[in-house]
Scaffold this active site. Structure first.
Site, mmCIF file in Angstrom:
data_model
loop_
_atom_site.group_PDB
_atom_site.id
_atom_site.type_symbol
_atom_site.label_atom_id
_atom_site.label_comp_id
_atom_site.label_asym_id
_atom_site.label_seq_id
_atom_site.Cartn_x
_atom_site.Cartn_y
_atom_site.Cartn_z
ATOM 1 N N ARG A 101 -1.596 -9.890 32.241
ATOM 2 C CA ARG A 101 -2.343 -8.689 32.642
ATOM 3 C C ARG A 101 -1.668 -7.437 32.101
ATOM 4 O O ARG A 101 -2.335 -6.494 31.671
ATOM 5 C CB ARG A 101 -2.426 -8.592 34.175
ATOM 6 C CG ARG A 101 -3.386 -9.595 34.799
ATOM 7 C CD ARG A 101 -3.162 -9.727 36.297
ATOM 8 N NE ARG A 101 -3.552 -8.530 37.050
ATOM 9 C CZ ARG A 101 -3.166 -8.276 38.301
ATOM 10 N NH1 ARG A 101 -2.370 -9.119 38.940
ATOM 11 N NH2 ARG A 101 -3.566 -7.198 38.915
ATOM 12 N N ARG A 161 4.705 -11.242 45.867
ATOM 13 C CA ARG A 161 3.660 -11.122 46.901
ATOM 14 C C ARG A 161 3.221 -12.491 47.398
ATOM 15 O O ARG A 161 3.083 -13.436 46.635
ATOM 16 C CB ARG A 161 2.435 -10.404 46.322
ATOM 17 C CG ARG A 161 2.665 -8.945 46.114
ATOM 18 C CD ARG A 161 1.425 -8.142 46.377
ATOM 19 N NE ARG A 161 0.339 -8.495 45.461
ATOM 20 C CZ ARG A 161 -0.605 -7.625 45.106
ATOM 21 N NH1 ARG A 161 -0.578 -6.399 45.566
ATOM 22 N NH2 ARG A 161 -1.559 -7.999 44.296
ATOM 23 N N ARG A 194 -10.776 2.795 30.851
ATOM 24 C CA ARG A 194 -9.661 1.923 30.480
ATOM 25 C C ARG A 194 -9.400 2.007 28.976
ATOM 26 O O ARG A 194 -8.363 1.546 28.506
ATOM 27 C CB ARG A 194 -10.005 0.466 30.783
ATOM 28 C CG ARG A 194 -9.667 0.021 32.178
ATOM 29 C CD ARG A 194 -9.918 -1.477 32.265
ATOM 30 N NE ARG A 194 -10.371 -1.867 33.592
ATOM 31 C CZ ARG A 194 -9.569 -2.059 34.614
ATOM 32 N NH1 ARG A 194 -8.273 -1.919 34.488
ATOM 33 N NH2 ARG A 194 -10.063 -2.416 35.779
ATOM 34 N N LYS A 249 -0.895 2.395 42.490
ATOM 35 C CA LYS A 249 -2.086 3.241 42.360
ATOM 36 C C LYS A 249 -2.930 3.243 43.624
ATOM 37 O O LYS A 249 -3.425 4.283 44.042
ATOM 38 C CB LYS A 249 -2.963 2.733 41.201
ATOM 39 C CG LYS A 249 -2.580 3.267 39.862
ATOM 40 C CD LYS A 249 -3.699 3.020 38.856
ATOM 41 C CE LYS A 249 -4.123 1.564 38.820
ATOM 42 N NZ LYS A 249 -5.331 1.344 38.033
ATOM 43 N N ARG A 284 -1.082 -15.940 45.165
ATOM 44 C CA ARG A 284 -2.378 -15.953 44.480
ATOM 45 C C ARG A 284 -2.148 -16.161 42.988
ATOM 46 O O ARG A 284 -1.133 -15.742 42.436
ATOM 47 C CB ARG A 284 -3.103 -14.614 44.674
ATOM 48 C CG ARG A 284 -3.491 -14.299 46.120
ATOM 49 C CD ARG A 284 -4.335 -13.036 46.167
ATOM 50 N NE ARG A 284 -3.809 -12.044 45.230
ATOM 51 C CZ ARG A 284 -4.530 -11.162 44.572
ATOM 52 N NH1 ARG A 284 -5.834 -11.113 44.746
ATOM 53 N NH2 ARG A 284 -3.984 -10.285 43.760
#
Ligand SMILES: [Zn+2]
Length: 224
Positions: free
Chosen positions: A174, A130, A91, A16, A163
């Site tokens: 999530r 990541r 949302r 996004k 992270r």
């Protein structure tokens, strides 16, 4: 000129952010990410900004109606007369109804809700790969964009870490929150014929050109 009043939807890791940057550059749209516009309202010290700050200082979520008023303030500022790109709001269906009301009150309406999709497993692969450098938060990916030396930032030589947000178990959590909240929202925009779906597993260039093609079609339809 046709307005481009756009909402961007999609799971974390579907690309996004990249698409938002390109759309903003293409059409010179103001980018309304909830986090950014709330921070700006707080910095400006407006009455609304003070309200938002109280919640943020307490570590509470800023209520929907306050966020919506902050958005409405930006709609009335003149900067969004040709359109805007909203990211992170709505949302939920409740928030979408609120946004709808705010637009309606200004004789405006949403042009489209752009949904960039990616399967959960792809999101987990992208995000959990990541690595971020501890010094300047430069981002790498173990498979897709590895540093020259494993575990070391190319740009400043600092250590690369994962992270907490990017740990597979956190990503899955999530995603499950995203699906619970957003599935009804996707249906809602679908029923209003505002939903446009894009395959986020394609290259950013392909996704971008498909979004542009869709917006061009919508602009044509609006003129008829
Ligand atoms: Zn670095």
């Amino acid at each position: 000129m046709t307005e481009r009043n756009l909402v961007l939807l999609g799971p974390p890791g579907a690309g996004k952010g990249t698409q938002a940057e390109r759309l903003v550059a293409d059409f010179d749209l103001p980018y309304y990410s909830t986090g950014i516009i709330l921070r700006e309202a707080v910095e400006q010290g407006s009455e609304l900004g003070k309200q938002a700050k109280d919640y943020m200082d307490r570590g509470d979520l800023v209520p929907d109606d306050v966020i919506c008023k902050v958005i409405a303030e930006r709609l009335d500022s003149g900067e969004a007369d040709d359109g805007f790109l909203l990211d992170g709001f709505p949302r939920t269906v409740g928030q979408a109804e609120m946004l709808d009301g705010a637009l309606d009150a200004r004789d405006r309406s949403l042009t489209a809700a752009l949904l960039i999709e990616a399967p959960d497993e792809e999101v987990v692969r992208r995000l959990s790969g990541r690595r971020t450098c501890v010094k300047n938060q430069h981002v790498y990916h173990v498979e897709l964009d590895p540093p020259k030396n494993e575990g070391v930032c190319d740009q400043d030589g600092s250590r690369l870490v994962q992270r907490d947000d990017d740990r597979p178990e956190t990503v899955r959590k999530r995603l499950s929150v995203y699906h619970d909240q957003t599935a009804p929202l996707i249906d809602w925009y679908g029923e209003k014929a505002l939903l446009r779906r894009f395959d986020g597993t394609r290259t950013p260039e392909e996704v971008h050109s498909r979004i542009r093609a869709t917006l061009a079609t919508l602009a044509l339809e609006a003129e008829i």
